[in-house]
Design a protein around this motif. Structure first.
Motif, mmCIF file in Angstrom:
data_model
loop_
_atom_site.group_PDB
_atom_site.id
_atom_site.type_symbol
_atom_site.label_atom_id
_atom_site.label_comp_id
_atom_site.label_asym_id
_atom_site.label_seq_id
_atom_site.Cartn_x
_atom_site.Cartn_y
_atom_site.Cartn_z
ATOM 1 N N ALA A 35 20.096 0.757 -39.437
ATOM 2 C CA ALA A 35 19.592 1.728 -40.403
ATOM 3 C C ALA A 35 18.076 1.868 -40.254
ATOM 4 O O ALA A 35 17.368 0.886 -40.097
ATOM 5 C CB ALA A 35 19.938 1.287 -41.813
ATOM 6 N N ARG A 36 17.617 3.097 -40.294
ATOM 7 C CA ARG A 36 16.179 3.370 -40.215
ATOM 8 C C ARG A 36 15.609 3.330 -41.621
ATOM 9 O O ARG A 36 16.242 3.764 -42.582
ATOM 10 C CB ARG A 36 15.936 4.751 -39.605
ATOM 11 N N ILE A 37 14.414 2.813 -41.730
ATOM 12 C CA ILE A 37 13.751 2.793 -43.034
ATOM 13 C C ILE A 37 12.505 3.665 -42.948
ATOM 14 O O ILE A 37 11.926 3.848 -41.881
ATOM 15 C CB ILE A 37 13.378 1.361 -43.479
ATOM 16 N N SER A 38 12.106 4.205 -44.090
ATOM 17 C CA SER A 38 10.932 5.078 -44.116
ATOM 18 C C SER A 38 9.670 4.240 -43.983
ATOM 19 O O SER A 38 9.688 3.010 -44.128
ATOM 20 C CB SER A 38 10.898 5.866 -45.422
ATOM 21 N N GLN A 39 8.594 4.933 -43.719
ATOM 22 C CA GLN A 39 7.308 4.244 -43.585
ATOM 23 C C GLN A 39 6.922 3.581 -44.911
ATOM 24 O O GLN A 39 6.375 2.484 -44.913
ATOM 25 C CB GLN A 39 6.240 5.238 -43.144
ATOM 26 N N ASP A 40 7.213 4.229 -46.026
ATOM 27 C CA ASP A 40 6.913 3.643 -47.339
ATOM 28 C C ASP A 40 7.712 2.361 -47.566
ATOM 29 O O ASP A 40 7.193 1.383 -48.093
ATOM 30 C CB ASP A 40 7.209 4.643 -48.461
ATOM 31 N N GLN A 41 8.984 2.391 -47.161
ATOM 32 C CA GLN A 41 9.809 1.193 -47.311
ATOM 33 C C GLN A 41 9.294 0.067 -46.419
ATOM 34 O O GLN A 41 9.245 -1.086 -46.844
ATOM 35 C CB GLN A 41 11.269 1.507 -46.964
ATOM 36 N N ALA A 42 8.906 0.408 -45.204
ATOM 37 C CA ALA A 42 8.362 -0.601 -44.292
ATOM 38 C C ALA A 42 7.079 -1.194 -44.873
ATOM 39 O O ALA A 42 6.870 -2.420 -44.842
ATOM 40 C CB ALA A 42 8.093 0.002 -42.920
ATOM 41 N N GLN A 43 6.227 -0.329 -45.422
ATOM 42 C CA GLN A 43 4.977 -0.801 -46.027
ATOM 43 C C GLN A 43 5.267 -1.730 -47.208
ATOM 44 O O GLN A 43 4.629 -2.761 -47.366
ATOM 45 C CB GLN A 43 4.131 0.390 -46.470
ATOM 46 N N GLU A 44 6.234 -1.359 -48.040
ATOM 47 C CA GLU A 44 6.616 -2.199 -49.181
ATOM 48 C C GLU A 44 7.103 -3.566 -48.705
ATOM 49 O O GLU A 44 6.729 -4.604 -49.254
ATOM 50 C CB GLU A 44 7.708 -1.502 -49.991
ATOM 51 N N ARG A 45 7.911 -3.568 -47.661
ATOM 52 C CA ARG A 45 8.441 -4.823 -47.134
ATOM 53 C C ARG A 45 7.346 -5.680 -46.514
ATOM 54 O O ARG A 45 7.322 -6.897 -46.711
ATOM 55 C CB ARG A 45 9.540 -4.526 -46.111
ATOM 56 N N HIS A 46 6.435 -5.048 -45.799
ATOM 57 C CA HIS A 46 5.329 -5.796 -45.214
ATOM 58 C C HIS A 46 4.425 -6.368 -46.305
ATOM 59 O O HIS A 46 3.981 -7.510 -46.219
ATOM 60 C CB HIS A 46 4.529 -4.909 -44.270
ATOM 61 N N THR A 47 4.182 -5.576 -47.333
ATOM 62 C CA THR A 47 3.354 -6.041 -48.446
ATOM 63 C C THR A 47 4.005 -7.236 -49.143
ATOM 64 O O THR A 47 3.332 -8.198 -49.506
ATOM 65 C CB THR A 47 3.127 -4.897 -49.458
ATOM 66 N N PHE A 48 5.316 -7.177 -49.308
ATOM 67 C CA PHE A 48 6.043 -8.287 -49.916
ATOM 68 C C PHE A 48 5.816 -9.575 -49.117
ATOM 69 O O PHE A 48 5.496 -10.621 -49.682
ATOM 70 C CB PHE A 48 7.538 -7.972 -50.007
ATOM 71 N N LEU A 49 5.999 -9.481 -47.798
ATOM 72 C CA LEU A 49 5.821 -10.672 -46.956
ATOM 73 C C LEU A 49 4.381 -11.158 -46.965
ATOM 74 O O LEU A 49 4.128 -12.365 -47.048
ATOM 75 C CB LEU A 49 6.260 -10.384 -45.522
ATOM 76 N N LEU A 50 3.419 -10.232 -46.886
ATOM 77 C CA LEU A 50 2.002 -10.639 -46.918
ATOM 78 C C LEU A 50 1.678 -11.373 -48.218
ATOM 79 O O LEU A 50 1.016 -12.415 -48.205
ATOM 80 C CB LEU A 50 1.097 -9.419 -46.738
ATOM 81 N N ASP A 51 2.145 -10.831 -49.342
ATOM 82 C CA ASP A 51 1.925 -11.496 -50.627
ATOM 83 C C ASP A 51 2.588 -12.870 -50.659
ATOM 84 O O ASP A 51 2.019 -13.834 -51.174
ATOM 85 C CB ASP A 51 2.446 -10.637 -51.783
ATOM 86 N N LEU A 52 3.776 -12.955 -50.115
ATOM 87 C CA LEU A 52 4.489 -14.230 -50.063
ATOM 88 C C LEU A 52 3.687 -15.254 -49.268
ATOM 89 O O LEU A 52 3.498 -16.392 -49.705
ATOM 90 C CB LEU A 52 5.880 -14.025 -49.440
ATOM 91 N N PHE A 53 3.187 -14.856 -48.102
ATOM 92 C CA PHE A 53 2.407 -15.778 -47.267
ATOM 93 C C PHE A 53 1.071 -16.140 -47.909
ATOM 94 O O PHE A 53 0.598 -17.263 -47.783
ATOM 95 C CB PHE A 53 2.159 -15.178 -45.882
ATOM 96 N N ARG A 54 0.447 -15.186 -48.603
ATOM 97 C CA ARG A 54 -0.838 -15.471 -49.262
ATOM 98 C C ARG A 54 -0.647 -16.465 -50.410
ATOM 99 O O ARG A 54 -1.465 -17.355 -50.615
ATOM 100 C CB ARG A 54 -1.447 -14.185 -49.803
ATOM 101 N N ASN A 55 0.423 -16.262 -51.178
ATOM 102 C CA ASN A 55 0.659 -17.117 -52.342
ATOM 103 C C ASN A 55 1.249 -18.476 -51.975
ATOM 104 O O ASN A 55 1.080 -19.438 -52.716
ATOM 105 C CB ASN A 55 1.576 -16.400 -53.341
ATOM 106 N N GLN A 56 1.976 -18.528 -50.873
ATOM 107 C CA GLN A 56 2.604 -19.776 -50.431
ATOM 108 C C GLN A 56 2.330 -19.960 -48.936
ATOM 109 O O GLN A 56 3.228 -19.796 -48.107
ATOM 110 C CB GLN A 56 4.113 -19.729 -50.681
#
Length: 159
Positions: A2-23
């Motif tokens: 399944a293809r995801i939109s650029q906004d969805q990809a950005q949301e997912r990347h932001t989630f991971l970045l926040d996860l790595f920053r916090n933990q």
């Protein structure tokens, strides 16, 4: 696949970045599991590693900036003032603006000069903190005329 939109990809990347920053010491498996629970999908290893490295670099930059701020707080104001004045030509091309940069607005009065500083956001935040300390110590001839995330125009009034 399944293809995801650029906004969805950005949301997912932001989630991971926040996860790595916090933990920052979260294990690979725990991070992938949290990602899968949140989005119901897996992430390729290359993107995962790039995001983890980006978050770690950001944490290092923040730590260095905090160390620099602590150094400034321990440095006498006059010494800091001398360092900023000495560093000003290094931050510009000597003419007050970096090459290929738009000229700043005209000076705000007789004898006033603009200094254009093109630097990273962390460096500009550090410079702003130094200027605030200088102004608090009575240096009212220097002020920030205009600023963005990538550059800052300082106005220096002649005494």
């Amino acid at each position: 696949m399944a293809r995801i939109s650029q906004d969805q990809a950005q949301e997912r990347h932001t989630f991971l970045l926040d996860l790595f920053r916090n933990q920052p010491d979260i294990s690979r498996n725990e991070a992938m599991e949290a990602y899968k629970d949140k989005f119901g999908a897996s992430l390729n290893a290359k993107t995962f590693n790039e995001l983890r490295e980006q978050a770690l670099r950001e944490v290092e930059v923040e730590e260095k900036a905090e160390e620099s701020v602590n150094e400034v707080e321990e440095t006498p104001v006059e010494e800091t003032k001398q360092r900023v004045v000495a560093a000003a030509p290094e931050l510009t091309n000597g003419a007050g603006a970096p090459a290929a940069a738009k000229k700043p607005k005209a000076a705000k009065g007789p004898g006033a000069k603009n200094v254009f500083v093109d630097a990273t956001q962390e460096q500009l935040q550090f410079l702003e903190k130094v200027l605030v300390q200088l102004q608090d110590s009575g240096a009212n001839n220097v002020r920030i005329d205009h600023a963005t995330d990538r550059w800052m125009v300082l106005t220096v009034d002649a005494k």
